[in-house]
Write an enzyme that holds these catalytic residues in place. Structure first.
Site, short mmCIF file in Angstrom:
data_model
loop_
_atom_site.label_atom_id
_atom_site.label_comp_id
_atom_site.label_asym_id
_atom_site.label_seq_id
_atom_site.Cartn_x
_atom_site.Cartn_y
_atom_site.Cartn_z
N CYS A 1 0.83 -1.20 0.00
CA CYS A 1 0.00 0.00 0.00
C CYS A 1 0.87 1.26 0.00
O CYS A 1 0.41 2.34 -0.32
CB CYS A 1 -0.96 0.01 1.18
SG CYS A 1 -0.17 -0.29 2.75
N HIS B 1 18.89 0.52 -1.57
CA HIS B 1 17.48 0.91 -1.44
C HIS B 1 16.63 -0.26 -0.94
O HIS B 1 15.84 -0.12 -0.01
CB HIS B 1 16.95 1.41 -2.78
CG HIS B 1 15.49 1.72 -2.75
ND1 HIS B 1 14.98 2.90 -2.25
CD2 HIS B 1 14.41 0.99 -3.12
CE1 HIS B 1 13.66 2.89 -2.32
NE2 HIS B 1 13.28 1.74 -2.85
#
Lengths: 426, 282
Positions: free
Chosen positions: A50, A97
């Site tokens: 989400c 990342h």
């Protein structure tokens, strides 16, 4: 060969854009297939939650545009419209990342635990499809290990650094255990959703969603794996819920003191935790003074989180140190991959020479016993192994250090080894 | 009293100190360490019991002659109840009270020689001993319930000020503290009741009446009993929990202290102070 990470997150795109790009569970398999059909893509993994949708891929050349076009095509947005929201990372930056994401420092609820499970799911799906193999398989496994290490060695997962985490930490101070506890959401909203998710991750058993519009309640309930209920009988809803997240758009309070007092009698005064993140507030302030009722509004929660802004910064920095260390380690492994084909080719060539010479000589060594033949066999093997030993090690060392990038090519030229497909080193 | 067995006294004291350290590490340190804490506390209890046996052997009776002399036994009972509740229901915050309580009760009698002028015949009667021991166990459990209620009040206060300090993270949740207090009362109250009933029956035998309305100790015992009865009823019948019941437990504990220690000093002329006719008694 290169690793690239392209995507968008809650930091770069609003929820309307993220929604367009989200890949739900059932769509993941077909999305991965579509990704692999793109020209030049070797391995691929899609991570969609989400908060973010990201594509990790291994490519022979650093052509980020391929993935960007794929993403734009999927969500039906024009590439120019999508680009400002996308971030792109190459090689070591992509590795760092992913490690950061797995550690929870890139999440909206910093230090959340759920992301670890989501990374694992993304990997499993890609592996089942054969989309993640040696490189991305290793990368994601490493990310899971880094995520666990970050949480074990720092306080990033302690819950003090985000509203959702704070809700869990407070719930633990109130209830003996979160198991068998029911969460009720009144209304809707990202923060309510995040808080509910965190509570469920921490052990809460069920989620109920109540909204004046039943369809909205159903939609949110589906998202969270919970149940939609009617907004009618608030008193009964409150008697059955242990943790209530109030997030309606109502301009006035909907939960009053008398109502809660009655609900408390009905639930025999078992503690009730009320989280009011609505502005204007949904719950009358007087409710907080009731016995066994604990009421936190958005200011209270932010106060608790802000209390430790310095602590949060400190833990994020500690996690970053771990991320950098692990990224270095992964890159060393990754670079050594580049020379593996060369070493193998050299090995094969020497082995071929050995066997050919041995065959030619055995014709002339007809009178040898079985034992003697073995000795000769071992002799030749030993010569080959020892000859191969130091070039293999030196080549790998050089590759891991990122230096001497032409050594493999030189070796191939000198030994007249064949070119192979995975030759370029990063 | 230590003279009965200085060796055992020292071993017990050392074991209690170690147990305290183990529980402190469990509560405030890194995870793990539950088993060593439980084991150390159990070991301390065994040593303590051994010392109590030595004292009893030397005295020729249980060490329950007067309120002060009874302290080490009371301390042992408190620590034993803590260990039981922690082992059964996981309440490490109790454990960290247990060891210091046991240790304190032993240190308190460091210079004490034992109760004077207590006729051995009086304390030889098994019913007297049972009466005293049952009430002691009851008091111990109720004292610990008070401790748990205190923890509840602290954690409740912290939660309401909206500034949860890192320290309170180590305390049990309000629900756990409240439930532990209830479990302790559920254990202690029946024992207290049984002890009181035996006392009433003995009184009937000795004086022909079931109650003495002008005896302060009996009155205080009755009031104390009543407070805990109210607590249990409110909790069981109406599900009362939280601050109001915690206040009841605090009041109850004060009454226990007054009944146990206060009456001996404040109203020495009351009958129960010396039911068998000597100047000292508990």
């Amino acid at each position: 060969m290169h690793i690239i990470a392209t995507g968008l997150s809650h930091k770069t795109a609003p929820v309307e854009v993220r929604e367009r790009l989200a890949v739900t569970g059932s769509q993941l398999a077909s999305a991965l297939e579509a990704l692999r059909e793109q020209p030049g893509i070797g391995e691929g993994v899609i991570l969609s939650t989400c908060n973010r949708t990201e594509v990790y891929a291994s490519l022979p050349s650093a052509d980020e545009a391929v993935v960007e076009r794929f993403l734009a095509h999927r969500c039906g947005l024009d590439l120019d419209g999508l680009q400002p929201h996308l971030y792109r990372h190459l090689d070591r930056a992509a590795v760092a990342h992913l490690f950061r994401v797995a550690s929870g420092t890139d999440s909206m609820a910093v230090g959340e635990y759920q992301i670890l499970g989501q990374v694992k799911q993304a990997l499993t799906c890609a592996q089942t499809q054969g989309a993640a193999r040696a490189v991305l398989g290793q990368l994601f496994q490493a990310a899971l290990a880094v995520g666990k290490r970050a949480r074990a060695e720092t306080d990033i997962g302690s819950g003090a650094f985000s509203i959702a985490g704070c809700a869990v930490a407070l719930a633990r101070r109130i209830f003996e255990s979160l198991a068998q506890k029911h969460v009720l959401i009144l209304g809707a909203g990202e923060m309510a959703e995040a808080a509910a998710r965190s509570l469920v991750s921490a052990g809460a058993t069920s989620v109920f969603v109540a909204n004046r519009t039943f369809e909205r309640a159903q939609a949110l309930a589906r998202e969270l794996g919970g149940q939609a209920v009617r907004f009618d009988d608030l008193e009964s809803l409150l008697s059955n819920a242990d943790i209530v997240i109030a997030s309606t758009a109502s301009p006035h309070a909907v939960v009053h003191r008398e109502l809660v007092a009655r609900a408390m009698r009905a639930r025999r005064h078992t503690p009730l935790f009320l989280i009011d993140i609505a502005v204007p507030r949904d719950i009358e302030a007087a409710v907080g003074r009731l016995d066994n009722v604990y009421l936190y509004d958005i200011d209270d929660l932010q106060g608790v989180v802000a209390e430790d802004a310095a602590g949060r910064q400190r833990e994020v920095e500690r996690v970053e140190a771990i991320v950098q260390q692990e990224a270095d380690r992964f890159m060393r492994w990754f670079r050594s991959l580049a020379v593996a084909p060369t070493i193998r080719a050299l090995q094969e060539k020497l082995e071929t020479i050995r066997r050919q010479e041995l065959e030619r000589a055995s014709a002339r060594l007809g009178g040898l016993s079985e034992q003697d033949r073995e000795v000769v066999e071992r002799l030749t093997k030993s010569i080959v192994d020892k000859t191969l030993h130091s070039p293999a090690i030196r080549l790998r060392e050089g590759a891991e250090a990122g230096e001497r990038t032409d050594e493999a090519a030189i070796l191939r030229r000198l030994f007249e080894l064949e070119e192979s497909a995975e030759e370029e080193s990063p | 009293m230590i003279a009965a067995s200085p060796v055992l006294w020292i071993i017990t004291a050392a074991a209690y100190v170690a147990a305290t350290a183990a529980y402190a590490r469990l509560l405030f340190g890194s995870a793990g360490g539950r088993r060593p804490a439980l084991v150390l506390l159990a070991a301390a209890l065994v040593a303590h019991l051994g010392w109590l046996a030595a004292v009893s052997a030397r005295l020729g009776r249980l060490p329950i002659g007067d309120a002060w002399e009874t302290l080490p036994l009371a301390g042992w009972l408190c620590a034993a109840v803590c260990l039981t509740v922690d082992a059964r229901w996981r309440a490490p915050a109790l454990g960290i009270f247990a060891a210091p309580l046991g240790l304190g009760s032993m240190v308190a009698v460091a210079g004490y020689g034992g109760a004077a002028d207590v006729p051995a015949s009086a304390l030889g009667d098994p019913w007297v001993q049972i009466h005293i021991v049952l009430i002691l166990i009851g008091y111990a459990a109720l004292a610990l319930a008070f401790g748990s209620a205190l923890v509840y009040l602290v954690q409740d206060h912290v939660l309401r000020t909206k500034r949860p300090s890192p320290l309170s993270r180590h305390l049990p949740s309000v629900q756990a503290a409240d439930d532990t207090a209830y479990r302790l009362v559920a254990v202690g109250f029946p024992l207290l009741t049984a002890g009181l009933i035996i006392g009433v029956l003995m009184l009937q035998q000795m004086k022909g009446v079931y109650w003495l309305w002008d005896d302060i100790k009996l009155t205080m015992s009755g009031v104390t009993w009543l407070v805990f009865a109210v607590y249990l009823h409110a909790r069981m019948a109406q599900g009362w929990k939280g601050r109001r019941t915690a206040v009841l437990l605090v009041i109850g504990f004060v009454l226990v202290l007054v009944t146990y220690l206060g009456v001996s000093f404040l109203a020495p002329e009351s009958w129960h102070n010396a039911p068998f006719g000597s100047t000292a008694g508990g």
